[in-house]
Motif scaffolding. Structure first.
Motif, PDB file in Angstrom:
ATOM      1  N   ASN A   1      39.795  39.471  27.901  1.00 49.40           N
ATOM      2  CA  ASN A   1      41.069  39.687  27.283  1.00 49.40           C
ATOM      3  C   ASN A   1      41.199  38.229  26.327  1.00 49.40           C
ATOM      4  O   ASN A   1      40.920  37.152  26.995  1.00 49.40           O
ATOM      5  CB  ASN A   1      42.235  39.683  28.160  1.00 49.40           C
ATOM      6  CG  ASN A   1      43.647  39.696  27.387  1.00 49.40           C
ATOM      7  OD1 ASN A   1      43.557  40.430  26.481  1.00 49.40           O
ATOM      8  ND2 ASN A   1      44.554  38.986  27.765  1.00 49.40           N
TER       9      ASN A   1
ATOM     10  N   THR B   1      44.447  38.453  32.823  1.00 49.51           N
ATOM     11  CA  THR B   1      45.374  39.796  32.716  1.00 49.51           C
ATOM     12  C   THR B   1      45.214  40.319  34.303  1.00 49.51           C
ATOM     13  O   THR B   1      44.166  39.875  35.049  1.00 49.51           O
ATOM     14  CB  THR B   1      45.077  40.987  31.983  1.00 49.51           C
ATOM     15  OG1 THR B   1      43.820  41.588  32.194  1.00 49.51           O
ATOM     16  CG2 THR B   1      45.111  40.239  30.517  1.00 49.51           C
ATOM     17  N   LYS B   2      46.176  41.233  34.884  1.00 47.39           N
ATOM     18  CA  LYS B   2      46.134  41.534  36.180  1.00 47.39           C
ATOM     19  C   LYS B   2      45.405  42.898  36.247  1.00 47.39           C
ATOM     20  O   LYS B   2      44.931  43.000  37.513  1.00 47.39           O
ATOM     21  CB  LYS B   2      47.643  41.949  36.566  1.00 47.39           C
ATOM     22  CG  LYS B   2      48.844  41.126  36.618  1.00 47.39           C
ATOM     23  CD  LYS B   2      49.818  41.642  36.866  1.00 47.39           C
ATOM     24  CE  LYS B   2      51.034  40.699  36.850  1.00 47.39           C
ATOM     25  NZ  LYS B   2      52.205  41.365  37.141  1.00 47.39           N
ATOM     26  N   ASP B   3      44.855  43.452  34.984  1.00 48.45           N
ATOM     27  CA  ASP B   3      44.115  44.720  35.008  1.00 48.45           C
ATOM     28  C   ASP B   3      42.755  44.695  35.289  1.00 48.45           C
ATOM     29  O   ASP B   3      41.996  45.355  35.741  1.00 48.45           O
ATOM     30  CB  ASP B   3      44.534  45.413  33.938  1.00 48.45           C
ATOM     31  CG  ASP B   3      46.198  45.693  33.639  1.00 48.45           C
ATOM     32  OD1 ASP B   3      46.593  45.776  34.821  1.00 48.45           O
ATOM     33  OD2 ASP B   3      46.409  45.700  32.632  1.00 48.45           O
ATOM     34  N   ASP B   4      42.101  43.509  34.940  1.00 48.32           N
ATOM     35  CA  ASP B   4      40.470  43.448  35.009  1.00 48.32           C
ATOM     36  C   ASP B   4      39.993  42.798  36.274  1.00 48.32           C
ATOM     37  O   ASP B   4      38.796  42.688  36.119  1.00 48.32           O
ATOM     38  CB  ASP B   4      39.736  43.094  33.552  1.00 48.32           C
ATOM     39  CG  ASP B   4      40.690  41.726  33.105  1.00 48.32           C
ATOM     40  OD1 ASP B   4      41.087  40.920  34.354  1.00 48.32           O
ATOM     41  OD2 ASP B   4      40.441  41.294  31.968  1.00 48.32           O
TER      42      ASP B   4
ATOM     43  N   LYS C   1      46.466  38.299  41.245  1.00 50.70           N
ATOM     44  CA  LYS C   1      47.469  38.711  40.097  1.00 50.70           C
ATOM     45  C   LYS C   1      48.242  37.885  39.549  1.00 50.70           C
ATOM     46  O   LYS C   1      48.908  37.988  38.573  1.00 50.70           O
ATOM     47  CB  LYS C   1      48.145  39.880  40.861  1.00 50.70           C
ATOM     48  CG  LYS C   1      47.420  40.944  41.559  1.00 50.70           C
ATOM     49  CD  LYS C   1      46.608  41.666  40.656  1.00 50.70           C
ATOM     50  CE  LYS C   1      46.112  42.801  41.369  1.00 50.70           C
ATOM     51  NZ  LYS C   1      44.846  43.811  40.316  1.00 50.70           N
ATOM     52  N   SER C   2      48.592  36.620  40.088  1.00 48.01           N
ATOM     53  CA  SER C   2      49.688  35.601  39.828  1.00 48.01           C
ATOM     54  C   SER C   2      49.348  34.238  40.467  1.00 48.01           C
ATOM     55  O   SER C   2      48.385  34.306  41.628  1.00 48.01           O
ATOM     56  CB  SER C   2      50.909  36.220  39.981  1.00 48.01           C
ATOM     57  OG  SER C   2      51.326  36.009  41.406  1.00 48.01           O
TER      58      SER C   2
ATOM     59  N   MET D   1      45.919  32.477  37.377  1.00 47.72           N
ATOM     60  CA  MET D   1      46.153  33.466  36.291  1.00 47.72           C
ATOM     61  C   MET D   1      46.967  32.927  35.090  1.00 47.72           C
ATOM     62  O   MET D   1      46.987  33.525  34.076  1.00 47.72           O
ATOM     63  CB  MET D   1      46.893  34.572  36.904  1.00 47.72           C
ATOM     64  CG  MET D   1      46.334  35.531  37.845  1.00 47.72           C
ATOM     65  SD  MET D   1      44.440  36.214  37.419  1.00 47.72           S
ATOM     66  CE  MET D   1      45.330  37.306  36.333  1.00 47.72           C
ATOM     67  N   ASN D   2      47.393  31.459  35.159  1.00 47.69           N
ATOM     68  CA  ASN D   2      48.012  30.844  33.923  1.00 47.69           C
ATOM     69  C   ASN D   2      47.656  29.313  34.160  1.00 47.69           C
ATOM     70  O   ASN D   2      47.507  28.711  35.507  1.00 47.69           O
ATOM     71  CB  ASN D   2      49.481  31.246  34.040  1.00 47.69           C
ATOM     72  CG  ASN D   2      50.288  30.833  35.497  1.00 47.69           C
ATOM     73  OD1 ASN D   2      50.704  29.488  35.248  1.00 47.69           O
ATOM     74  ND2 ASN D   2      50.440  31.373  36.243  1.00 47.69           N
TER      75      ASN D   2
END
Length: 580
Positions: free
Chosen positions: A415, A424-427, A455-456, A475-476
């Protein structure tokens, strides 16, 4: 030191002219020489075994028909990776029957150089456990990252005067051996001339490369992960250490290589295992239980944990219950997969019973007059965590393998927003960063990793093999920055952050690797961290901090991340993250 008086007294007990200091009675004595079990008593005098049979003693210990085996030997361990000091480590593993370890202090040496080695050796004097040291051969481990110190052959030479030095520890810089680089070869020459052992580190090496190791006198390896790799090493005469630690778990995959013809070449090691797991699960005793569970003959498993290890390292005074050997003894309730350690003697002294350490003395952590270095990340800023994609939509990604130090080199679409990578959370992809923490150079390597299922939030730790820079996955960038800065604030350790808040942490204030606190306190912090991880959006299949700590080790295939960037261990060079 053996004296005339010692031997005369031992002879007097062996001939039954004098009483033994201690007699362990009613024991089933496991003979690791012939694989048989002998019923009788073991006579001990001045910490050594004087005889086996029918003896009288000033003191007796009734074994109640249980099995007496030699003290267990851990062939390769980094005590720093337990998160506690050598003296605390001793109190953790002795109740599990481990009486001797061969430790490589290259973790703290990569942070603090000779001062780190000196700290470990001084603190080890407070341990009842016999701690023997391998001198770190590869500080730095590779030229492809930045650590805190450099140790040359000249730096190591005088340590051979110390009787606790076993030899040269794992030679992990194979290219330096292959190209006959002068300093590395001098380290090997010095070990040979001091008549000490030399350990190998053959991760991913071909049979030709392994032969080069053998040609210079390296005769052990703990990096075999498959039966085929184990057999390749056996064919060349290596002693193969079977590793079962917190992260790397190779026991099940290597056991098929153990046969009546090859078993004498195998021994056990933990390599890296956290203190909470050592206390709860065990050390080499765990290897024995699991081996028996998987079908290995119990006597063979005990031989691997004792006689084989002693033979490998030339420890001629231990590894068996036989007259003239040290009275390093372990009483177990049976030879089965649920075997429990009931009592442990070190040099004839009862040191543990029913899982409890028996000696009451407490030794403070020995802080050297020369302080160990603190963490220095320079002028670290959140912008340093940005990963530019240079117009690409695909990337080289670190593919993490659960319970393995190996990784895969993945090529995946990622992404991208404003030409930077955005997790992102999805991949299943997360950002990973390594921040140089020794010299304040402001170097930060940034990459992408798959396998944490994060996820975070973010994780960060100052334990990152072998240079021990700060590594973070998240994740960030905000949470990663908070986690990294919290590690710095507490002068090292493990940190878990979510939504801008520190959820849990473990303080490792000694070189960012070990805690100065008692075992119980460290385990309490680890338990709270693990409890927090149970409710954290991350995979429950692994110990995420342990897996994270090895994603920075460029000597193990296939790709890893250093403070200088993404590194391909097969190409032996850094590579770009973005790719078309």
């Amino acid at each position: 030191m053996t004296t005339m008086k010692n031997l005369q007294k031992r002879i007097a007990v062996a001939t039954k002219r004098e009483l033994a200091d201690l007699v362990i009675t009613n024991a089933k004595v496991v003979n690791v020489w012939n694989g048989k079990i002998q019923k009788g008593s073991v006579a001990i005098v001045d910490g050594f075994i004087a005889g086996i049979g029918d003896f009288q003693g000033k003191n007796t210990y009734d074994a109640k028909g249980q099995y007496l085996v030699p003290g267990f030997i851990d062939g390769h361990v980094h005590i720093e990776s337990s998160f506690v000091t050598p003296s605390s480590f001793s109190k953790a593993v002795l109740p599990h029957g481990v009486t001797t370890v061969i430790t490589d202090p290259h973790e703290i040496a990569n942070v603090a150089g000779k001062a780190g080695i000196d700290f470990m050796m001084e603190d080890a004097k407070n341990a009842k456990l016999d701690i023997r040291f391998g001198l770190p051969s590869s500080v730095p481990a590779t030229p492809f990252e930045d650590n805190g110190a450099k140790l040359t052959a000249t730096d190591l030479y005088n340590y051979y005067e110390n009787s606790s030095v076993q030899g040269l520890a794992e030679v992990m810089d194979y290219p330096a051996v292959h190209h006959a680089e002068e300093d590395m070869i001098q380290k090997i020459v010095d070990a040979h001339n001091a008549q000490r052992t030399i350990d190998g580190h053959g991760a991913g090496l071909s049979s030709t490369a392994l032969s080069v190791y053998r040609a210079v006198g390296i005769n052990t390896d703990h990096e075999a992960t498959t039966m085929q790799e184990a057999m390749a090493r056996i064919e060349l005469g290596f002693h193969v250490m079977i590793r079962e630690g917190t992260g790397a778990k190779d026991l099940a995959s290597l056991l098929p290589a153990i046969t009546p013809e090859t078993s004498h070449q195998f021994l056990f090691c933990t390599d890296d295992k956290h203190i909470d797991e050592l206390v709860k699960e065990g050390s080499i005793d765990f290897h024995i239980r699991k081996s028996i569970e998987l079908g290995i003959d119990p006597i063979t498993a005990i031989q691997m944990a004792t006689r084989n290890a002693a033979t490998c390292f030339g420890l001629k005074d231990r590894g068996a219950i036989t007259p003239g050997y040290r009275a390093d003894l372990v009483l177990v309730d049976g030879l089965h997969s649920w075997m429990s350690v009931k009592a442990v003697w070190k040099d004839g002294q009862l040191v543990a019973e029913d899982g409890e350490y028996m000696l009451l003395e407490e030794s403070p952590v020995n802080h050297l007059s020369t302080p160990l270095p603190s963490i220095n990340i320079g002028n670290f800023r959140k912008e340093m965590l940005t990963l530019p994609m240079k117009g690409c939509k695909n990337a080289n990604v670190i593919g993490m393998k659960h319970h393995s130090l190996l990784t895969e080199k993945l090529h995946l679409p990622v992404n991208v927003g404003d030409d930077v990578f955005i997790p992102t959370k999805d991949d299943g992809l997360a950002k990973i960063a390594v921040v140089e923490r020794h010299h304040g150079t402001n170097q930060v390597g940034v990459g992408i990793v798959k396998g944490f299922e994060l996820k975070s939030g973010a994780l960060a730790t100052s334990v990152s093999h072998d240079s021990h820079n700060i590594v973070s996955v998240g994740m960030n960038d905000d949470d990663m920055k908070i986690a990294i800065e919290q590690v710095v604030q507490q002068n090292g350790g493990l940190v878990l952050v979510d939504n801008g808040k520190v959820i849990a942490s473990v303080v490792l204030d000694i070189a960012g690797l070990m805690s100065s606190k008692p075992i119980e306190t460290v385990i309490g912090e680890l338990n709270r961290l693990h409890e927090a991880l149970l409710h954290f959006p991350i995979t429950q299949a692994i110990n995420p901090f342990h897996q994270l700590s090895f994603l920075c080790l460029p000597v193990i295939p296939r790709i890893k991340l250093t403070n200088r960037g993404l590194f391909d261990a097969e190409l032996m060079q850094h590579i770009d993250v973005p790719t078309n």
